[in-house]
Design a protein around this motif. Structure first.
Motif, PDB file in Angstrom:
ATOM      1  N   GLU A 756       0.811  -1.212   0.000  1.00 59.60           N
ATOM      2  CA  GLU A 756       0.000   0.000   0.000  1.00 59.60           C
ATOM      3  C   GLU A 756       0.847   1.267   0.000  1.00 59.60           C
ATOM      4  O   GLU A 756       0.497   2.258  -0.650  1.00 59.60           O
ATOM      5  N   ARG A 759       1.891   1.996  -3.419  1.00 55.68           N
ATOM      6  CA  ARG A 759       0.732   2.409  -4.233  1.00 55.68           C
ATOM      7  C   ARG A 759       0.292   3.829  -3.859  1.00 55.68           C
ATOM      8  O   ARG A 759      -0.185   4.581  -4.706  1.00 55.68           O
ATOM      9  N   TRP A 760       0.484   4.177  -2.580  1.00 52.02           N
ATOM     10  CA  TRP A 760       0.180   5.569  -2.181  1.00 52.02           C
ATOM     11  C   TRP A 760       1.139   6.544  -2.865  1.00 52.02           C
ATOM     12  O   TRP A 760       0.727   7.612  -3.342  1.00 52.02           O
ATOM     13  N   HIS A 763      -0.023   7.030  -6.325  1.00 51.72           N
ATOM     14  CA  HIS A 763      -1.175   7.943  -6.333  1.00 51.72           C
ATOM     15  C   HIS A 763      -0.690   9.385  -6.278  1.00 51.72           C
ATOM     16  O   HIS A 763      -1.181  10.247  -7.018  1.00 51.72           O
ATOM     17  N   ASP A 872      -5.862   6.553  -6.611  1.00 48.11           N
ATOM     18  CA  ASP A 872      -6.671   5.728  -5.705  1.00 48.11           C
ATOM     19  C   ASP A 872      -7.103   6.629  -4.553  1.00 48.11           C
ATOM     20  O   ASP A 872      -6.408   6.749  -3.535  1.00 48.11           O
ATOM     21  N   LEU A 875      -7.493   4.936  -1.099  1.00 47.99           N
ATOM     22  CA  LEU A 875      -6.205   4.660  -0.474  1.00 47.99           C
ATOM     23  C   LEU A 875      -5.586   5.953   0.071  1.00 47.99           C
ATOM     24  O   LEU A 875      -5.016   5.979   1.169  1.00 47.99           O
ATOM     25  N   LYS A 878      -7.195   6.898   3.334  1.00 51.47           N
ATOM     26  CA  LYS A 878      -6.720   6.025   4.409  1.00 51.47           C
ATOM     27  C   LYS A 878      -5.334   6.463   4.874  1.00 51.47           C
ATOM     28  O   LYS A 878      -5.076   6.589   6.088  1.00 51.47           O
ATOM     29  N   TRP A 879      -4.438   6.719   3.912  1.00 50.28           N
ATOM     30  CA  TRP A 879      -3.072   7.064   4.285  1.00 50.28           C
ATOM     31  C   TRP A 879      -2.945   8.480   4.841  1.00 50.28           C
ATOM     32  O   TRP A 879      -1.973   8.785   5.543  1.00 50.28           O
ATOM     33  N   THR A 925      -3.930  -2.273   9.732  1.00 46.16           N
ATOM     34  CA  THR A 925      -3.693  -2.982   8.460  1.00 46.16           C
ATOM     35  C   THR A 925      -2.342  -2.642   7.855  1.00 46.16           C
ATOM     36  O   THR A 925      -2.015  -3.120   6.764  1.00 46.16           O
ATOM     37  N   VAL A 926      -1.565  -1.786   8.493  1.00 46.69           N
ATOM     38  CA  VAL A 926      -0.238  -1.435   7.975  1.00 46.69           C
ATOM     39  C   VAL A 926       0.790  -1.764   9.047  1.00 46.69           C
ATOM     40  O   VAL A 926       0.458  -1.949  10.217  1.00 46.69           O
TER      41      VAL A 926
END
Length: 996
Positions: A756, A759-760, A763, A872, A875, A878-879, A925-926
């Motif tokens: 993630e 992927r962040w 983004h 995203d 995402l 969330k981040w 989740t991280v």
């Protein structure tokens, strides 16, 4: 470390790069310039353009005279960023630099050289003189070209455009001939701004305003007659009773006004000998004032009567050293009464005047009179004032009021009584003896009420720095309101109409305020003065019929064959052909009898030269624009009255529309305190000095960091700050290079398979790609750089790099490490190409460190396409929560580090209390301990205790410090319970696995 524990340093994947921390730009930049020249980067991009869409930034030509100043550096660097960014966004971005070569500054320099040698310009053959001007310009072009190239500016330096090239001179003449043939050209005699020092007319763009101390005088015009029939005529509109009263008092009124004085005020005493009239305001209140007492020293006598605007009477008398009680108001003075008066020039009848000023002065109402300053009356010398000229032109009285008292050097004609030979200005531009002579004579004849001095903003020639005057001279003009009649009528039939419609319908302005500035200038400007009484330039290639008047239809020779012969000669020989013996007969040929015509030897305003560049650069060159229209004209704000303006007028006169789609304007460069730079103040910043100390990239970075649409500041402290920003960026690039050592395509991981965190980052890259490209297309480099710089320092250096150092250095061949290095590669290609238009040298350095090779260059690359599916939003949300919680943890640990409770964050295993359920689930989740660079972390929904650390800007998160439990891994330095329980001594499970 225990004695038996191995040294694991060599097992780490430490950064591998030779990229130096210190840039050494002043020494290394010339090496890259030589390399680009060997590679022929600019030409290669043109050759490989294929079907790319052309993008043309048309260069406003600097003047080929002197070394570059900081304004030049700002201007050319902004242009270079525009060109390079559009090239890397997929265009064929062509840039042809150019120079303005004709005109007074160069001619002035050659004259200075002549004077130093005791030579007289007028005794030198004109072609020889012009050749010396040409050689002077050529020398400075070479100097300036090298100075521009040193700034990293790309372009067709091998083949620039020059207004003195033969083809350019031919096209400039050709464009002038279009004005001739369509009837736009005419000869007129009107007041123009005239430089007595340079002996030529000046355009508004050649004038700058400086404070000047001027003489100011209050002059007495005696009422010599009062026509009572004018009063009778006015009374006819009244009732019979009123009319009888007016008639009864007419003679009394006449006696009251005869001998009174109308007083004018002027800051140009030298214009009084050319006075032909006085005007008043029809809507002002005027009064008749009588002197009832006088102080010791003044130029008034008891019993004298003065007519003044009531609003200005007291301050006028104060200038004459009269206080209240020295004067009284006798009566009103109506506009009808003023119109009945005849005035006498103060020098009328003076002994030795030879009748020069004996004629009565015209006296009438005018709408340009003001009661804000002065006396309420304006003295008119239509030969030296445009408003007065236009008034009497409308009245059809010019032949009665135009004088020719002032010669081209600013001296009075020899035959002018009292003042012949006196000069308004000395040859050095200082005050001459004309003003004093006029004032002294007015005192002698009793024509002065008061005198003084005033400091005010006054026009000066921007070349000689000397004051200018308004002087009536025969000049050649382009009418901007006549119908052009050339078939290009889509945007109007006159130059003014086409220009205003172009501004409204065709051109985008950056900043938008430039639109209003240019529009208002075009809307109110007079006809364009095309002629200059000089030698170095393109001549006005026309012939006038001897004995004919300018209004006669055959005054100008209009013949296509004549024009063609001139153009052919200029193409082959240059404009010098106009000055060859026999040129008139050669060009007129059999079209007419050459003896019947006079050849015009005035030269064109240099703004016509540069205004014509759209024709011989954009239209005629292979690397120009197919439609002759540039995508961008980009210059300083002063060019709204200069090149933007003249190019618009010229193109609207010959092609019917503006020659540009975008007009981009930058402000002026000031010192650190916001003061205008001046050599006398010692606050100038020379580009060459900055380059020698810091390197051109630091100067370019300063440009990118400023809001160039306004005025910018530069100085030692500002440059130090710029250099600091540069070092931070350089460190970001160096970290990536180290992390990408030996990166192979086989290491690449698909975005869908990445963690993630990676992927962040993708983004954020996708978001930034849009900002960068939109910013570049909008010429907003400050926005581009700020977005990239914030991303590099905040998102990358302070977060992503900080977090992923552990995986990059300590992981084995894991999916996480491969994903991180893949992201590093994607970052590398985007950051280098995004920053290449700004930091041209540094990004080349970065690129070659990774991709060495004889033909390798970042400037042969395009900005990579960024996949839309990298975005995203979920995402990112969330981040955003994860990073907010991380800020609380890192702030809490910083306190412990400051208090020396811990030495490094890996010694901590804090407890994090999170009230928000959604945030807590996100954190679970991280690998939050890795994100916080701690050895462990405990997440809990329990309420935070009183002693927990909190941050107001992140409510609901509390951190309680705890030390990590276990032993320190001798490879990754994390403190974990399992250290020492694996095959490799002193390691944790992750490091043990990495060691195999």
């Amino acid at each position: 470390m225990c004695a038996e524990t191995p040294d694991y340093k060599t097992t780490l994947n430490l950064p591998k790069t030779d990229f130096p921390m210190r840039a050494g730009l002043p020494k290394r930049e010339p090496e890259w310039l030589d390399r680009w020249a060997r590679l022929g980067i600019y030409d290669r991009l043109r050759e490989e353009a294929g079907d790319r869409k052309p993008f043309i930034l048309h260069d406003g030509p600097p003047y080929a005279n002197g070394h570059l100043h900081i304004g030049h550096a700002l201007n050319k660097t902004i242009k270079d960023m525009v060109v390079r960014s559009h090239q890397m966004m997929g265009h064929d971005a062509r840039y042809v630099p150019g120079w303005d070569c004709h005109g007074l500054p160069i001619e002035w320099k050659i004259e200075e050289q002549y004077r130093a040698k005791g030579k007289n310009k007028d005794e030198v053959p004109v072609i020889d003189f012009r050749q010396e001007c040409r050689r002077f310009a050529e020398g400075w072009i070479d100097v300036q070209r090298d100075e521009f190239k040193r700034l990293g500016v790309t372009g067709n330096w091998a083949d620039p455009y020059l207004t003195m090239n033969y083809h350019a001179e031919r096209v400039i003449a050709e464009e002038f001939m279009k004005f001739l043939m369509t009837g736009t050209l005419y000869q007129g005699s009107k007041p123009v701004m005239w430089s007595p020092v340079e002996k030529t007319a000046l355009a508004e763009a050649e004038v700058e305003y400086h404070d000047k101390e001027s003489f100011t005088i209050w002059v007495k015009f005696k009422v010599s007659d009062f026509e009572t029939h004018e009063v009778y005529r006015a009374s006819e509109e009244e009732s019979s009773e009123a009319r009888e009263a007016v008639v009864k008092t007419a003679e009394e009124t006449r006696e009251k006004f005869l001998g009174a004085y109308v007083v004018i005020w002027t800051t140009t005493p030298w214009t009084i000998p050319s006075n032909k009239a006085v005007v008043f305001g029809e809507d002002f209140d005027y009064g008749l004032y009588e002197i009832v007492d006088t102080p010791g020293e003044c130029w008034v006598s008891k019993g004298e009567r003065y007519i003044l605007a009531d609003k200005l009477a007291a301050q006028t008398f104060a200038r004459a050293r009269l206080e209240e009680g020295h004067w009284r108001r006798v009566s009103d003075v109506t506009p009808h009464q003023l119109a009945a008066m005849t005035l006498q020039h103060p020098l009328a009848g003076a002994e030795g005047s030879e009748g020069e000023w004996d004629d009565p002065r015209d006296f009438r109402a005018a709408d340009f009179v003001t009661d804000e300053e002065g006396t309420g009356f304006v003295h008119c010398a239509p030969s030296h004032g445009m408003e007065e000229f236009e008034l009497y032109r409308e009245l059809g009285m010019l032949d009665q009021v135009i004088t020719y008292n002032v010669m081209e050097d600013g001296s009075f004609r020899e035959g002018l009584p009292f003042f012949g030979g006196r000069s308004i200005l000395k040859p050095n531009g200082k005050e001459g003896d004309a003003n004093k002579a006029v004032i002294d004579k007015l005192v002698e004849v009793g024509g002065l009420l008061a005198r003084g001095k005033i400091k005010h903003s006054y026009p000066h020639s921007w070349r000689s720095k000397a004051p200018v005057i308004f002087r009536n001279t025969p000049q050649w003009f382009a009418s901007i309101d006549r119908a052009v009649g050339d078939g290009h009528d889509d945007y109007g039939t006159s130059i003014r109409e086409r220009a205003l419609n172009s501004i409204d319908k065709l051109v985008k302005f950056t900043p938008q305020s430039g639109r209003n500035r240019l529009y208002s200038m075009i809307e109110s400007r007079p006809d364009w003065v095309l002629s200059r009484q000089r030698a170095w330039g393109v001549p006005l290639t026309c012939f006038v019929k001897k004995g004919a008047m300018p209004t006669d239809p055959d005054f100008l020779l209009r013949d296509d064959a004549v024009n063609a012969r001139i153009c052919e000669a200029f193409e082959a020989e240059g404009a010098d052909a106009w000055y060859e013996d026999g040129a008139k007969a050669r060009f007129i040929g059999d079209a007419a009898n050459p003896d019947d015509y006079e050849q015009v030897f005035d030269v064109l305003d240099v703004w016509f030269d540069s205004g014509s560049t759209h024709a011989f650069v954009l239209r005629d060159r292979e690397d120009g624009a197919a439609d002759g229209i540039a995508d961008v004209y980009l210059e300083g704000t002063d060019q709204h009255r200069g090149w933007f303006h003249s190019s618009l007028l010229q193109a609207c006169g010959t092609k019917g529309r503006a020659p540009y789609r975008n007009v981009v304007t930058h402000g002026f460069t000031l010192d650190e305190k916001g003061n205008k730079m001046s050599k006398s103040l010692g606050n100038t910043v020379a580009p060459d000095d900055v380059v020698k100390q810091y390197g051109a990239d630091i100067l370019r970075l300063w440009v990118a960091q400023t809001d160039y649409t306004g005025d910018q500041r530069i100085g030692p402290e500002i440059l130090k700050g710029t250099a600091d920003s540069y070092r931070r960026l350089r460190n970001t690039m160096r970290f990536m290079l180290g992390a990408l050592g030996h990166f192979e395509e086989s290491d690449r991981v698909a975005a869908s398979e990445m963690p993630e965190l990676e992927r962040w980052v993708l983004h954020r890259l996708a978001e930034l790609d849009q900002v960068v490209q939109e910013g570049y297309r909008a010429f907003d480099f400050q926005r581009v750089f700020q977005a990239i710089f914030t991303f590099c320092t905040v998102d990358l250096s302070a977060f992503y790099f900080d977090v992923r150092k552990d995986a990059l250095y300590c992981d084995g061949d894991t999916a996480r490490r491969r994903a991180a290095r893949t992201v590093m590669d994607l970052l590398f290609h985007r950051l280098t190409t995004w920053l290449a238009p700004i930091l041209v040298f540094t990004m080349e350095d970065v690129w070659l460190d990774r991709f060495p090779g004889e033909d390798s260059s970042v400037h042969l690359q395009d900005m990579p396409e960024t996949p839309a599916d990298w975005r995203d939003a979920g995402l990112a949300d969330k981040w955003a929560k994860v990073r907010a919680a991380r800020r609380v943890v890192t702030a809490a640990l910083e306190i412990q580090r400051t208090d020396k409770v811990i030495g490094a964050s890996l010694e901590a295993a804090p407890v994090v209390h999170v009230e928000d359920t959604e945030m807590l689930e996100a954190l679970k989740t991280v690998a939050f301990e890795d994100l916080c660079i701690t050895s462990d972390i405990l997440l809990t929904a329990d309420p935070a205790p009183q002693e927990a650390f909190r941050m107001a800007e992140v409510p609901g998160v509390g951190v309680v410090f705890e030390k990590a439990e276990g032993e320190k891994c001798q490879r990754c330095w994390k403190i974990l319970p399992d250290v020492g329980t694996h095959k490799h001594p002193g390691t944790c499970a992750r490091c043990d696995e990495a060691l195999g």
